[in-house]
Design a protein around this motif. Sequence first.
Motif, short mmCIF file in Angstrom:
data_model
loop_
_atom_site.label_atom_id
_atom_site.label_comp_id
_atom_site.label_asym_id
_atom_site.label_seq_id
_atom_site.Cartn_x
_atom_site.Cartn_y
_atom_site.Cartn_z
N ARG A 8 -55.37 -15.38 31.32
CA ARG A 8 -56.20 -14.93 32.50
C ARG A 8 -55.83 -13.47 32.76
NH1 ARG A 8 -54.90 -20.09 34.73
NH2 ARG A 8 -56.44 -21.61 34.12
N LYS A 9 -54.37 -13.32 33.25
CA LYS A 9 -54.20 -11.97 33.27
C LYS A 9 -54.50 -11.03 32.44
CE LYS A 9 -50.21 -13.67 36.55
NZ LYS A 9 -48.65 -13.55 36.51
N HIS A 10 -54.52 -11.31 31.15
CA HIS A 10 -54.59 -10.02 30.18
C HIS A 10 -56.03 -9.76 30.30
CE1 HIS A 10 -54.20 -8.03 26.35
NE2 HIS A 10 -55.12 -8.73 25.72
N ALA A 11 -56.85 -10.94 30.29
CA ALA A 11 -58.35 -10.56 30.32
C ALA A 11 -58.73 -9.78 31.36
CB ALA A 11 -59.15 -12.08 30.24
N VAL A 12 -58.16 -10.19 32.48
CA VAL A 12 -58.31 -9.32 33.61
C VAL A 12 -57.89 -7.72 33.62
CG1 VAL A 12 -57.61 -8.74 36.32
CG2 VAL A 12 -58.09 -11.05 35.34
N ALA A 13 -56.66 -7.48 32.72
CA ALA A 13 -56.34 -6.20 32.56
C ALA A 13 -57.19 -5.35 31.71
CB ALA A 13 -54.97 -6.13 32.20
N VAL A 14 -57.55 -6.18 30.63
CA VAL A 14 -58.67 -5.46 29.48
C VAL A 14 -59.93 -5.17 30.13
CG1 VAL A 14 -60.13 -6.00 27.38
CG2 VAL A 14 -57.65 -6.89 27.66
N ILE A 15 -60.40 -5.88 31.16
CA ILE A 15 -61.79 -5.82 31.79
C ILE A 15 -61.52 -4.35 32.68
CG2 ILE A 15 -63.54 -6.46 33.69
CD1 ILE A 15 -62.91 -9.44 32.44
N TRP A 16 -60.30 -4.43 33.22
CA TRP A 16 -60.20 -3.35 34.22
C TRP A 16 -60.01 -2.00 33.43
CZ3 TRP A 16 -60.57 -1.71 38.78
CH2 TRP A 16 -59.77 -0.82 39.38
N ALA A 17 -59.25 -1.94 32.21
CA ALA A 17 -59.06 -0.88 31.45
C ALA A 17 -60.49 -0.60 30.85
CB ALA A 17 -58.14 -1.36 30.30
N TYR A 18 -61.38 -1.40 30.50
CA TYR A 18 -62.69 -0.79 29.77
C TYR A 18 -63.35 -0.15 31.05
CZ TYR A 18 -62.68 -2.85 25.22
OH TYR A 18 -62.47 -2.91 24.07
N TRP A 19 -63.32 -0.73 32.39
CA TRP A 19 -64.02 -0.41 33.54
C TRP A 19 -63.54 1.18 33.87
CZ3 TRP A 19 -67.94 0.21 36.57
CH2 TRP A 19 -67.93 0.85 37.97
N LEU A 20 -62.34 1.53 33.74
CA LEU A 20 -61.72 2.95 34.17
C LEU A 20 -62.14 3.80 32.85
CD1 LEU A 20 -58.01 1.87 35.11
CD2 LEU A 20 -60.04 2.73 36.50
N GLY A 21 -62.03 3.37 31.67
CA GLY A 21 -62.61 4.19 30.59
C GLY A 21 -63.88 4.64 30.65
N LEU A 22 -64.79 3.65 31.11
CA LEU A 22 -66.19 3.87 31.32
C LEU A 22 -66.38 4.98 32.41
CD1 LEU A 22 -69.32 3.27 30.65
CD2 LEU A 22 -68.88 1.47 32.37
N LYS A 23 -65.63 4.70 33.43
CA LYS A 23 -65.76 5.81 34.57
C LYS A 23 -65.18 7.29 34.12
CE LYS A 23 -64.26 4.72 38.62
NZ LYS A 23 -63.59 4.51 39.85
N VAL A 24 -64.12 7.24 33.34
CA VAL A 24 -63.59 8.48 32.71
C VAL A 24 -64.75 9.06 31.79
CG1 VAL A 24 -61.91 9.47 31.29
CG2 VAL A 24 -61.18 7.96 33.19
N ARG A 25 -65.24 8.43 30.96
CA ARG A 25 -66.11 8.95 29.99
C ARG A 25 -67.44 9.46 30.79
NH1 ARG A 25 -64.59 4.48 27.03
NH2 ARG A 25 -66.00 3.23 27.72
N ARG A 26 -67.98 8.84 31.68
CA ARG A 26 -69.10 9.34 32.55
C ARG A 26 -68.93 10.64 33.07
NH1 ARG A 26 -71.20 3.76 35.25
NH2 ARG A 26 -72.12 2.78 33.65
N GLU A 27 -67.72 10.64 33.69
CA GLU A 27 -67.15 11.99 34.47
C GLU A 27 -66.76 13.17 33.44
OE1 GLU A 27 -63.92 13.40 38.10
OE2 GLU A 27 -63.98 11.22 37.32
N TYR A 28 -66.19 12.98 32.27
CA TYR A 28 -65.86 14.11 31.50
C TYR A 28 -66.78 14.14 30.44
CZ TYR A 28 -61.50 14.50 33.96
OH TYR A 28 -60.58 14.68 34.98
#
Length: 762
Positions: free
Chosen positions: A463-483
């Motif tokens: 469960r913890k790994h799934a949360v971490a993966v979802i959070w990483a994807y979310w951060l990556g999406l934010k970074v890609r949108r900004e840069y």
Amino acid sequence: MERLEVAVAGELIHGSLFSVQDNSFEQFIINYCNEKLQQIFIELTLKEEQEEYIREDIEWTHIDYFNNAIICDLIENNTNGILAMLDEECLRPGTVTDDTFLEKLNQVCATHQHFESRMSRCSRFLNDTTLPHSCFRIQHYAGKVLYQVEGFVDKNNDLLYRDLSQAMWKAGHTLIKSLFPEGNPAKINLKRPPTAGSQFKASVATLMRNLQTKNPNYIRCIKPNDKKAAHIFSEALVCHQIRYLGLLENVRVRRAGYAFRQAYEPCLERYKMLCKQTWPHWRGPARAGVEVLFNELEIPVEEYSFGRSKIFIRNPRTLFKLEDLRKQRLEDLATLIQKIYRGWKCRTHFLLMRRSQIVVAAWFRRFAQRKRYQQTKRSALVIQSYIRGWKARKLLRELKHQKRCEEAATTIAAYWHGTQARRELSRLKEEARNKHAIAVIWAFWLGSKARRELKRLKEEARRKHAVAVIWAYWLGLKVRREYRKFFRANAGKKIYEFTIQRIVQKYFLEMKSKMPSLSPIDKNWPPRPYLFLDSTHKELKRIFHLWRCKKYRDQFTDQQKLIYEEKLEASELFKDKKALYPSSVGQPFQGAYLEINKNPKYKKLKDAIEEKIIIAEVVNKINRANGKSTSRIFLLTNNNLLLADQKSGQIKSEVPLVDVTKVSMSSQNDGFFAIHLKEGSEAASKGDFLFSSDHLIEMATKLYRTTLSQTRQKLNIEISDEFLVQFRQDKVCVKFIQGTQKNGSVPTCKRKNNRLLEVAVP
């Protein structure tokens, strides 16, 4: 033209006079030689033989013959001879012509019975039309010969200039040099050279003296005709030659004399086996022995005569008979010798066979007795072994019975103890089985509990790994949108730099695991993974090699560093130049091979040297005269180079290093080297040194380093297969050649001449 005269191998081939239409000086001296040969023929045949008969008291009637000594005297007399007057006329000052020479002959020889001239005082030739005015005639032993006086003086004066004789004497050809002995500077004579007539007269005199010392045989040449054609025989010409050659007198002497003569001693020695009284040894005088021998053989008295010292045999048939009897007697003696030899040989063979039979019989009896003894011994040993075996088996049965009784008691006790032990073991196994069952049940319980806990933890971690993966994807999406607006402009450069960084990082990480060993001689290096890293790869290899070399050098002591410095110096001096260098790389430079400080034999030598000895080695010093070698102790100090005797230790030579100018050696696999000394120095009085050593590379390197440290100048080392050395006042070329050696692979040195010394290297 008719004449021939040759002396060959003890046989004198003597022909007629030399006569042509115009006889001059050449024909005159040739006919003079013929006269001398005829004279010696007369003396050695007619005169000598008749005198021998008279000397030996043999009854003899004298036979008259013509002696041509008067003609020889007319020509060669030192006062009134024709040759003497011709020389006198040539040496006379004033006008000298052939006519004045003929006029002098007419004055001196006019009364001689064998000289004829129309201008002489003898009136009987005044009206002789066959005798011209400018000629003279000599009556030789073979007839009269007319000579033209024209050219006599010039031909007699035909001299060879002294400078031409000297030039021909200096020629390199031995035959040409021997033909002109007067050109020898040591025999220069300022007097006038002898004339042609005097030289020919001296040559004829030498020939006569040579023939007088020999026992020549004569061959008379008779010319059958004047036409030089075969199958034509002129009786008058042949009779004329027989008369003037003196053959009639010679035949009369031979027919009236004896055909064979021999001294008594060799005659008795040759024929003594024909008589029993003289064979094998005759004790009396040799003449008496010959008389007994001839009386025994019944040879007629008229067939031989006894002289004072010789036996004379008249008929050759008598001599042939003696030779036939001697030949038959020698065959009989040979048969007798063969018979005696065969008897001795058979007797010797029989005695040898007899001795051999005795030796064989003795050895056979010895062999038979030894064989019988050995058979008896083997039988006794068999009997003894059987008895000992029976006793041993009896004892063994008794021991086995006793042991069996003891083992029975032991077995019973063992069975009893075994039963007790098995009962105790069964009890202990039952207890252990109960304890194991409890442990197994407890383990199963703990395992089930642990598996349930593990399953719970895994579910929680998932469960913890799934949360971490979802959070990483979310951060990556934010970074890609900004840069996103900067991504297209710098993406290639950043990706390239990131890729290069990752490749370099991977390259260094792989190099860390593939590094070679720390040995400086290890040439292995990982292959280059990428082409753009080629310069980096090479530079990294170089840095790594320098680093590990430094690490390796840090382990050396000061002494080892000095040795490696000398090895490095030797590499710079001799690598790829001297064929001996590769074999010296693995050999350590020791220097003091003789251990002078420890050996009491060299105590005197050690006391004489105050400096530190850098190298002490036994070398072979090459003799300057013949190329042979002598053992010497080679010592190198800080300032000097010394040579000492190996046996006594006495110092033979001392050379300061400042006087050493050069060291020469060949490029081949040998130990020869030369030390050149400064010209004019005290050490160079006898010349340079030539040595042979097994440690050439080490000695040359230490000499180079020592000279450099003391004089601050580099010592010149010459490597060549031909170089010059100074031996006293001469420069000698030392040449190295390839050759097969009798003593294996040891080079040999040989002095060829005053300018060359060859060293044969295998």
